[in-house]
Design an enzyme around this catalytic site. Structure first.
Site, PDB file in Angstrom:
ATOM      1  N   ALA A  12      44.934 -19.936 -27.001  1.00 56.59           N
ATOM      2  CA  ALA A  12      43.644 -20.287 -27.620  1.00 56.59           C
ATOM      3  C   ALA A  12      42.487 -19.358 -27.258  1.00 56.59           C
ATOM      4  O   ALA A  12      41.534 -19.255 -28.016  1.00 56.59           O
ATOM      5  CB  ALA A  12      43.291 -21.728 -27.252  1.00 56.59           C
ATOM      6  N   SER A  13      42.548 -18.705 -26.103  1.00 54.94           N
ATOM      7  CA  SER A  13      41.404 -17.860 -25.714  1.00 54.94           C
ATOM      8  C   SER A  13      41.505 -16.453 -26.275  1.00 54.94           C
ATOM      9  O   SER A  13      40.592 -15.652 -26.114  1.00 54.94           O
ATOM     10  CB  SER A  13      41.296 -17.789 -24.181  1.00 54.94           C
ATOM     11  OG  SER A  13      42.424 -17.109 -23.662  1.00 54.94           O
ATOM     12  N   GLY A  14      42.613 -16.126 -26.927  1.00 50.39           N
ATOM     13  CA  GLY A  14      42.829 -14.767 -27.422  1.00 50.39           C
ATOM     14  C   GLY A  14      42.122 -14.505 -28.744  1.00 50.39           C
ATOM     15  O   GLY A  14      41.465 -15.387 -29.306  1.00 50.39           O
ATOM     16  N   ARG A  15      42.267 -13.270 -29.220  1.00 49.90           N
ATOM     17  CA  ARG A  15      41.648 -12.906 -30.499  1.00 49.90           C
ATOM     18  C   ARG A  15      42.144 -13.822 -31.614  1.00 49.90           C
ATOM     19  O   ARG A  15      41.364 -14.347 -32.402  1.00 49.90           O
ATOM     20  CB  ARG A  15      41.976 -11.438 -30.831  1.00 49.90           C
ATOM     21  CG  ARG A  15      41.182 -10.439 -30.031  1.00 49.90           C
ATOM     22  CD  ARG A  15      41.702  -9.037 -30.254  1.00 49.90           C
ATOM     23  NE  ARG A  15      42.970  -8.860 -29.567  1.00 49.90           N
ATOM     24  CZ  ARG A  15      43.107  -8.375 -28.340  1.00 49.90           C
ATOM     25  NH1 ARG A  15      42.051  -7.976 -27.691  1.00 49.90           N
ATOM     26  NH2 ARG A  15      44.283  -8.272 -27.764  1.00 49.90           N
ATOM     27  N   ALA A 115      57.029 -15.430 -37.567  1.00 49.79           N
ATOM     28  CA  ALA A 115      56.796 -14.301 -38.468  1.00 49.79           C
ATOM     29  C   ALA A 115      55.937 -13.265 -37.758  1.00 49.79           C
ATOM     30  O   ALA A 115      55.021 -13.611 -37.011  1.00 49.79           O
ATOM     31  CB  ALA A 115      56.098 -14.764 -39.742  1.00 49.79           C
ATOM     32  N   ASN A 117      53.995 -11.391 -39.291  1.00 54.24           N
ATOM     33  CA  ASN A 117      52.759 -11.235 -40.053  1.00 54.24           C
ATOM     34  C   ASN A 117      52.607 -12.430 -40.994  1.00 54.24           C
ATOM     35  O   ASN A 117      53.541 -12.764 -41.711  1.00 54.24           O
ATOM     36  CB  ASN A 117      52.809  -9.929 -40.854  1.00 54.24           C
ATOM     37  CG  ASN A 117      51.442  -9.492 -41.293  1.00 54.24           C
ATOM     38  OD1 ASN A 117      50.762 -10.200 -42.024  1.00 54.24           O
ATOM     39  ND2 ASN A 117      51.014  -8.340 -40.829  1.00 54.24           N
ATOM     40  N   HIS A 147      46.982   0.020 -34.609  1.00 53.47           N
ATOM     41  CA  HIS A 147      46.349  -1.208 -34.105  1.00 53.47           C
ATOM     42  C   HIS A 147      45.342  -0.863 -33.009  1.00 53.47           C
ATOM     43  O   HIS A 147      45.346   0.248 -32.479  1.00 53.47           O
ATOM     44  CB  HIS A 147      47.400  -2.167 -33.525  1.00 53.47           C
ATOM     45  CG  HIS A 147      48.178  -2.913 -34.564  1.00 53.47           C
ATOM     46  ND1 HIS A 147      49.308  -2.399 -35.162  1.00 53.47           N
ATOM     47  CD2 HIS A 147      47.990  -4.142 -35.127  1.00 53.47           C
ATOM     48  CE1 HIS A 147      49.780  -3.268 -36.039  1.00 53.47           C
ATOM     49  NE2 HIS A 147      49.002  -4.340 -36.053  1.00 53.47           N
ATOM     50  N   LYS A 151      46.558  -3.914 -28.007  1.00 53.48           N
ATOM     51  CA  LYS A 151      47.861  -4.436 -28.438  1.00 53.48           C
ATOM     52  C   LYS A 151      48.928  -3.938 -27.475  1.00 53.48           C
ATOM     53  O   LYS A 151      48.989  -2.748 -27.157  1.00 53.48           O
ATOM     54  CB  LYS A 151      48.167  -3.985 -29.873  1.00 53.48           C
ATOM     55  CG  LYS A 151      49.484  -4.551 -30.377  1.00 53.48           C
ATOM     56  CD  LYS A 151      49.627  -4.401 -31.870  1.00 53.48           C
ATOM     57  CE  LYS A 151      50.963  -4.930 -32.380  1.00 53.48           C
ATOM     58  NZ  LYS A 151      51.164  -6.361 -32.142  1.00 53.48           N
ATOM     59  N   GLY A 157      55.344  -5.745 -34.542  1.00 57.32           N
ATOM     60  CA  GLY A 157      56.357  -6.637 -35.121  1.00 57.32           C
ATOM     61  C   GLY A 157      56.429  -6.471 -36.632  1.00 57.32           C
ATOM     62  O   GLY A 157      57.514  -6.506 -37.227  1.00 57.32           O
ATOM     63  N   THR A 158      55.272  -6.257 -37.265  1.00 55.48           N
ATOM     64  CA  THR A 158      55.251  -6.085 -38.724  1.00 55.48           C
ATOM     65  C   THR A 158      55.987  -4.810 -39.132  1.00 55.48           C
ATOM     66  O   THR A 158      56.758  -4.806 -40.097  1.00 55.48           O
ATOM     67  CB  THR A 158      53.792  -6.026 -39.225  1.00 55.48           C
ATOM     68  OG1 THR A 158      53.151  -7.244 -38.845  1.00 55.48           O
ATOM     69  CG2 THR A 158      53.716  -5.864 -40.734  1.00 55.48           C
TER      70      THR A 158
END
Ligand code: NAD
Length: 235
Positions: A12-15, A115, A117, A147, A151, A157-158
């Protein structure tokens, strides 16, 4: 009126976590009942009960966990969902083969979506890449992704998912990664032969597209039978 789906936001605290918390307020089908981060200190909104990762077992009942954390966080939230019989939507990237296998095994017990993305544009790009690879046998296939500097995993992953689509259609993709500034996410899939070149490009300028997609998928996943679902089936 249908009861809103009870959501747990993990990371929750991430981007991404912050975007999820902000946008969840606009998603009428969902209601955030808990926010989990490594420290337990997400920035907003204050009315959401917050928990540190070390107190994960203490979170209240929830229907679907939405996880955008790190691979170790993914392990913990997957175990929690299995023990609670709750669904999981995860966008955490950098999962190794053992974690992907655990995801597959878990899908016999709970409904889940993983997923790399959650944007509609990348879902379409995926199909375009598969089609191009099929139509261009023997062409060089290169995937260049860019990115922000914070990161952790590379290739993204995409990029790997797009590469898998190209490979399944006969191409042999190569990857290159750029980490610079605050780039949200860019993917160029290039097919090249002597004298000509095709580029398929997706540029994300705002991570809200991923958060909206994940919330949308989460509210639709609730109530499904155990199994592994694709984003395209639920969007
Ligand atoms: P970030 O570093 O800003 O945030 C990570 C969050 O995870 C933080 O809240 C942190 O406290 C939490 N965390 C870390 N370890 C944890 C643990 N062991 N237990 C619980 N929480 C833990 O990262 P971000 O930019 O928000 O990205 C998060 C993940 O989502 C990354 O894997 C990223 O590649 C991925 N991502 C996926 C998509 C998609 O559409 N699938 C889009 C963007 C980012």
């Amino acid at each position: 009126m249908t009861t809103p789906v009870r959501l747990l936001i993990h990371g929750a605290s991430g981007r991404m976590g912050q975007a999820l918390l902000r946008l969840a307020a606009e998603e009428p089908g969902g209601h955030v009942v808990a926010a989990v981060s490594r420290s337990g200190n997400a920035v907003l909104p204050l009315q959401v009960p917050q928990f540190p990762a070390t107190a994960l077992e203490a979170v209240p009942d929830f229907d679907v966990a939405v996880d955008f954390s790190l691979p170790e966080g993914f392990d913990a939230v997957l175990a929690l969902c299995l023990s609670r019989g709750a669904a999981l939507v995860s966008g955490t990237t950098g999962l190794d083969a053992a974690r992907k296998q655990r995801l597959e095994t878990a899908s016999a017990s709970i409904p889940l979506v993983w997923a790399s993305n959650f944007s509609l544009g990348v879902a379409v790009l995926h199909d375009l890449v598969a089609r191009a690879a099929q139509l261009l046998p023997g062409w060089d296939c290169d995937i260049v992704e860019a990115h922000h500097t914070r990161k952790l995993d590379a290739p993204s992953g995409t990029a790997l998912t797009l590469g898998a689509a190209a490979q399944a259609s006969g191409a042999r993709p190569h990857y290159a990664s750029i980490r610079a500034g605050d780039i949200v996410g860019e993917h160029v899939v290039q097919f090249a032969a002597a004298g000509e070149r095709i580029e398929l490009v997706h540029r994300a300028t705002n991570r809200d597209i991923f958060a909206r997609g994940a919330l949308h998928v989460a509210t639709r996943l609730h109530g499904h039978a155990p199994g592994r679902y694709r984003v395209a089936e639920l969007l």
